[in-house]
Design a protein around this motif. Structure first.
Motif, short mmCIF file in Angstrom:
data_model
loop_
_atom_site.label_atom_id
_atom_site.label_comp_id
_atom_site.label_asym_id
_atom_site.label_seq_id
_atom_site.Cartn_x
_atom_site.Cartn_y
_atom_site.Cartn_z
N ALA A 61 0.83 -1.20 0.00
CA ALA A 61 0.00 0.00 0.00
C ALA A 61 0.87 1.25 0.00
O ALA A 61 0.58 2.22 -0.73
CB ALA A 61 -0.93 -0.01 1.20
N ALA A 62 1.92 1.26 0.80
CA ALA A 62 2.81 2.42 0.83
C ALA A 62 3.50 2.63 -0.52
O ALA A 62 3.64 3.77 -1.00
CB ALA A 62 3.85 2.25 1.94
N ILE A 63 3.92 1.54 -1.16
CA ILE A 63 4.55 1.66 -2.47
C ILE A 63 3.57 2.23 -3.50
O ILE A 63 3.94 3.06 -4.33
CB ILE A 63 5.08 0.28 -2.92
N ALA A 64 2.31 1.79 -3.44
CA ALA A 64 1.30 2.29 -4.38
C ALA A 64 1.12 3.79 -4.24
O ALA A 64 1.03 4.53 -5.23
CB ALA A 64 -0.02 1.56 -4.16
N VAL A 122 -6.44 0.74 5.42
CA VAL A 122 -5.45 0.68 4.35
C VAL A 122 -6.07 1.09 3.02
O VAL A 122 -5.47 1.83 2.23
CB VAL A 122 -4.85 -0.74 4.26
N SER A 123 -7.28 0.64 2.76
CA SER A 123 -7.95 1.00 1.50
C SER A 123 -8.18 2.50 1.40
O SER A 123 -7.90 3.12 0.35
CB SER A 123 -9.29 0.26 1.39
N GLY A 129 -4.30 8.78 -0.63
CA GLY A 129 -2.91 9.09 -1.00
C GLY A 129 -2.70 9.15 -2.51
O GLY A 129 -1.90 9.95 -3.00
N THR A 130 -3.40 8.31 -3.27
CA THR A 130 -3.25 8.32 -4.72
C THR A 130 -4.16 9.33 -5.40
O THR A 130 -4.05 9.54 -6.62
CB THR A 130 -3.54 6.93 -5.29
#
Length: 622
Positions: A61-64, A122-123, A129-130
């Protein structure tokens, strides 16, 4: 040189598609699975396993978020977002053993709430974030599915909710039903169409975004249903002892028919998408592929536990195949209400299946019936569709279905002995009527078929040994009625096929009368005399026909002319004679034409006005 040019293209393809996130997730899941297989259930620290999966999910999730916010790498982010859904499923599956060991309801609720909050937080962090602004019409069904992933094991845990074997098995069947109900909650989003996600942020086209997310969720629900039956099936333990340790047992109550409600919900949502976008081709594709749902109803499973529960299902609510046909019937009726073209055909097809499939049907050996009423209902539906389309083919199918229903209905009535005659004449009448009502290619073929039945039916009545039991007067009346009908149809509609039918049927009637007269005359004067008389009359008729042919009384299209051949004449002489006859005919025709023109000129008053009047001298000379 070939190998040198292939390597950069392969590397470039791997660089563009970047499948290594998927490979990494698969290897992580395999590692967790191997850890479960090597250690005994009692010694596994399930919290550690779940924590490993949760930590790995957080890293992805952090990488995304990073690659989208600071790199705008949307292609790789799409793979990561879909992998997150799969990992949420894996985290919920890893918690199954913890639910099995729970002894207090409070501990189970804490695990349920904690697992869902992890997936939900997380979702939402990834979406925020995105910069993806996923609408709530999509987001609410998504969160409901995440809740279902954790509620299902909590509800099925035998320690938290003690039940009997039978109750526990039926509880497991409710999971895909609940997932189907959640899938139907996507209908409002489907009705909004692509405009609802136009300003969501990601550059992915509709419907790839956001419907690819729910495709992954459907696959996750199917897998979760199977895992629940493995873990909580009261009659099928997930672990079995072998000489090498522990192995997973796949003999459970689960079968593909568990997913039929979910498949039906997907069909409804897809149909709504086609209606929203006015995509007629897509709507037709959904209707045509809907019967594939019957493949899920085929009973495929283990050798011991599966057939035992399947037998319970059949005895309690009916076979999966029978229930699936009813669900498909409801789907086609719904499509008919929504005025989808072709929905009536699907409705009629499901009715026809119900004529052979009963509550106990699980394979071809357990087919039932056939029952007459489904055929009759299908006939009415096909007739409605045929009249709406003005299609003789659909109306013919309606007539065939009606005749089949009549065939299976008449044995229950007082006219059971005349079943074949009634069905034959009903179908024949339908063919004749449809042949004249419509003008398409099928109708033209029906005209020929209907006309051909006239002499065929009369010949069967006249010569069949079965019909010999019927009084001769009735048989002759039947044939004469066909003669009159064929002549009337030929005269009114000017149809040559029924003229031919009139001639052939008249010949059968003449034959029938002749045979009767011959038999009675044989009784009076003997067979030799009547045989010679019959041959004499036959030769006389043949001779007359030859003379009529020479006189050109017979139609030349059916009976072309042959040149007369005098005795001893050669072929060249015959050809010259035929040419002279043709010239004479042409000359006669030309002379007749000239006479007609002269007669018309003298009778034309306009020409008389334009002609100069004769002088007095000409009058005197005349």
């Amino acid at each position: 040189m070939s190998s040198g040019t292939a390597r950069p293209s392969l590397l470039r393809r791997l660089y563009t598609d970047n499948p290594f996130y998927v490979i990494s997730a698969v290897l992580m899941a395999y590692a967790v699975l191997q850890a479960y297989g090597e250690l005994e259930i009692g010694t596994i620290n399930c919290w550690i396993m779940m924590s490993v999966l949760a930590a790995y999910t957080s890293v992805l999730a952090a990488i995304a978020v990073l690659i989208v916010r600071y790199g705008k790498v949307w292609d790789d982010a799409r793979s990561l977002l879909l992998l997150l859904v799969v990992l949420f499923l894996a985290v919920s599956v890893s918690a199954d053993d913890l639910f099995v060991k729970m002894t207090s309801a409070q501990g189970g609720i804490g695990l349920l709430v904690g697992g869902y909050l992890f997936s939900a937080i997380v979702s939402e962090v990834v979406l925020r974030g995105t910069g993806i602004r996923l609408g709530w019409l999509y987001r609410i069904p998504y969160h409901m599915t995440l809740v279902l992933f954790y509620v299902a094991p909590w509800w099925c845990a035998p320690q938290l909710h003690p039940r009997s074997y039978s109750e526990g098995e039926w509880t497991l069947t409710l999971f895909p039903v609940a997932a189907a109900a959640i899938a139907l909650c996507l209908l409002p989003a489907a009705r909004r169409g692509p405009a609802y996600t136009a300003d969501d942020g990601p550059p992915w086209p509709w419907p790839a975004y956001p419907w690819s997310l729910f495709i992954v969720l459907v696959c996750a629900v199917a897998f979760r249903s199977f895992i629940l039956c493995m873990t909580y099936g009261p009659r099928g333990p997930i672990w079995t002892h072998t000489t090498k340790g522990f192995a997973i047992s796949f003999d459970t109550i689960w079968g593909p028919y568990f997913l039929v409600p979910l498949g039906l919900a997907i069909l409804v949502v897809l149909l709504e998408l086609g209606l929203t976008t006015d995509n007629l081709r897509f709507q037709q594709g959904v209707l045509k592929k809907a019967p594939l749902l019957l493949l899920l109803a085929v009973p495929i499973g283990g050798d011991l536990v599966f057939p035992r529960f399947l037998r319970t299902v059949v005895e309690t609510i009916g076979s999966p195949v029978w229930l699936t046909v009813w669900l498909l019937l409801a789907f086609y009726v719904w499509a008919w209400i929504r005025r989808v073209p072709g929905a009536v055909i699907g409705t009629a097809a499901m009715c026809l299946l119900l004529a052979l499939i009963g509550p106990e049907t699980i394979d071809p050996r357990s087919l039932v019936g056939p029952y007459p009423w489904p055929f009759l209902v299908a006939a009415v539906l096909l007739l409605i569709e045929g009249l709406r389309r003005a299609s003789s083919g659909v109306c013919t199918a309606s007539a065939a279905s009606f005749v089949l229903g009549l065939w299976y209905l008449l044995p229950q009535t007082v006219v059971a002995g005349y079943r074949f005659s009634i069905c034959y004449h009903v179908l024949w009448l339908a063919v004749v009527v449809l042949g004249f009502v419509y003008q398409d290619r099928m109708a033209k073929a029906l005209l020929v078929v209907g006309a051909a039945q006239m002499p065929l039916a009369s010949f069967v009545v006249a010569a069949s040994p079965v019909a010999a039991q019927i009084p001769f007067a009735w048989r002759l009346s039947y044939v004469l009625l066909l003669v009159v009908c064929s002549l009337a149809i030929a005269k009114v509609w000017r149809n040559r096929w029924y003229f031919y039918a009139f001639g052939a049927t008249s010949a059968v009637a003449f034959y029938q009368v002749t045979v009767l007269g011959f038999r009675r005359a044989v009784d009076s004067v003997g067979r030799p005399a009547m045989t010679a008389l019959a041959w004499s009359l036959g030769m006389l008729l043949l001779a007359f026909l030859i003379s009529a042919h020479k006189a050109r009384w017979l139609p030349e299209r059916l009976f072309p002319q042959w040149p007369n051949r005098p005795e001893g004449a050669s072929d060249e002489l015959v050809e010259l004679q035929q040419a002279d006859e043709d010239e004479c005919d042409q000359g006669g025709d030309q002379e007749k034409k000239n006479k007609d023109e002269a007669r018309s000129e003298t009778s034309d008053p306009e020409k008389e006005k334009g002609r100069p009047e004769p002088s007095s001298k000409e009058t005197e000379s005349e």
